[in-house]
Design a protein around this motif. Structure first.
Motif, short mmCIF file in Angstrom:
data_model
loop_
_atom_site.label_atom_id
_atom_site.label_comp_id
_atom_site.label_asym_id
_atom_site.label_seq_id
_atom_site.Cartn_x
_atom_site.Cartn_y
_atom_site.Cartn_z
N ASN A 68 3.29 48.66 34.32
CA ASN A 68 4.18 47.91 33.46
C ASN A 68 5.58 47.83 34.07
N HIS A 69 6.35 46.90 33.57
CA HIS A 69 7.68 46.64 34.13
C HIS A 69 8.56 47.89 34.14
N ASP A 70 8.45 48.72 33.11
CA ASP A 70 9.31 49.91 33.03
C ASP A 70 8.92 51.00 34.03
N GLN A 71 7.82 50.80 34.75
CA GLN A 71 7.41 51.77 35.78
C GLN A 71 7.93 51.40 37.17
N ILE A 72 8.65 50.30 37.27
CA ILE A 72 9.19 49.89 38.57
C ILE A 72 10.37 50.77 38.92
N HIS A 73 10.33 51.33 40.11
CA HIS A 73 11.41 52.19 40.59
C HIS A 73 12.45 51.37 41.36
N GLN A 74 11.98 50.43 42.19
CA GLN A 74 12.90 49.69 43.05
C GLN A 74 12.30 48.33 43.40
N LEU A 75 13.10 47.28 43.26
CA LEU A 75 12.70 45.94 43.67
C LEU A 75 13.23 45.69 45.08
N MET A 76 12.31 45.41 46.01
CA MET A 76 12.69 45.22 47.40
C MET A 76 12.76 43.76 47.80
N PHE A 77 11.88 42.94 47.20
CA PHE A 77 11.84 41.51 47.50
C PHE A 77 11.35 40.79 46.26
N LYS A 78 12.06 39.75 45.88
CA LYS A 78 11.67 38.97 44.71
C LYS A 78 10.93 37.72 45.18
N GLY A 79 9.76 37.48 44.63
CA GLY A 79 8.93 36.34 45.01
C GLY A 79 9.59 35.01 44.66
N LEU A 80 8.97 33.95 45.12
CA LEU A 80 9.47 32.58 44.97
C LEU A 80 9.56 32.18 43.49
N GLU A 81 10.69 31.60 43.11
CA GLU A 81 10.88 31.12 41.75
C GLU A 81 11.08 29.61 41.77
N THR A 82 10.05 28.89 41.35
CA THR A 82 10.12 27.43 41.23
C THR A 82 10.23 27.07 39.75
N THR A 83 10.39 25.81 39.46
CA THR A 83 10.41 25.37 38.07
C THR A 83 9.11 25.72 37.38
N GLU A 84 7.98 25.51 38.09
CA GLU A 84 6.68 25.85 37.52
C GLU A 84 6.55 27.33 37.24
N GLU A 85 7.07 28.17 38.16
CA GLU A 85 7.04 29.62 37.97
C GLU A 85 7.83 30.01 36.73
N LEU A 86 9.01 29.45 36.56
CA LEU A 86 9.85 29.79 35.42
C LEU A 86 9.18 29.37 34.10
N GLU A 87 8.55 28.19 34.08
CA GLU A 87 7.84 27.74 32.88
C GLU A 87 6.65 28.64 32.58
N TYR A 88 5.89 29.00 33.62
CA TYR A 88 4.73 29.87 33.43
C TYR A 88 5.16 31.25 32.96
N ARG A 89 6.21 31.79 33.56
CA ARG A 89 6.70 33.11 33.16
C ARG A 89 7.17 33.10 31.71
N ASN A 90 7.74 31.99 31.26
CA ASN A 90 8.15 31.86 29.86
C ASN A 90 6.93 31.95 28.94
N ARG A 91 5.82 31.30 29.33
CA ARG A 91 4.59 31.38 28.53
C ARG A 91 4.03 32.80 28.56
N LEU A 92 4.07 33.46 29.72
CA LEU A 92 3.56 34.83 29.83
C LEU A 92 4.35 35.80 28.96
N SER A 93 5.63 35.56 28.83
CA SER A 93 6.48 36.49 28.07
C SER A 93 6.08 36.53 26.60
N LYS A 94 5.34 35.53 26.14
CA LYS A 94 4.91 35.49 24.74
C LYS A 94 3.63 36.28 24.51
N ILE A 95 2.99 36.76 25.57
CA ILE A 95 1.75 37.53 25.45
C ILE A 95 2.07 38.97 25.10
#
Length: 95
Positions: A68-95
């Motif tokens: 889960n997100h709260d188990q992340i210790h350190q972010l080293m590289f953030k993946g690609l964020e496109t418009t589609e990614e942001l829209e999909y992540r918004n839908r995922l946040s509702k789960i």
């Protein structure tokens, strides 16, 4: 690998995009996110992420790392964020 281990980015509270590389608490090797909001086998638990060892990639399902997100210790590289990614992540946040 030592250079990678010293890299650190702000984490935030939103789900990370596919391809993000990070350290999970109590795991020494970096992992790469390749799925979000995933179930592990026959479990009813929905995990925020499934990842594989970095830089090896997906070896087999035995090497999948669910966390889960709260188990992340350190972010080293953030993946690609496109418009589609942001829209999909918004839908995922509702789960």
């Amino acid at each position: 690998m030592d250079d990678l281990l010293s890299a650190s980015l702000p984490l935030g509270t939103e789900l990370l995009p596919i391809g993000s590389v990070l350290l999970v608490k109590q795991i020494k090797q970096p992992v790469m996110v390749y799925g979000r909001k995933q179930k592990q086998n026959n479990s009813e638990t929905i995990w925020d992420y499934v990842a594989c060892p970095y830089p090896h990639g997906h070896i087999s399902s035995e090497y999948n790392i669910f966390f889960n997100h709260d188990q992340i210790h350190q972010l080293m590289f953030k993946g690609l964020e496109t418009t589609e990614e942001l829209e999909y992540r918004n839908r995922l946040s509702k789960i």
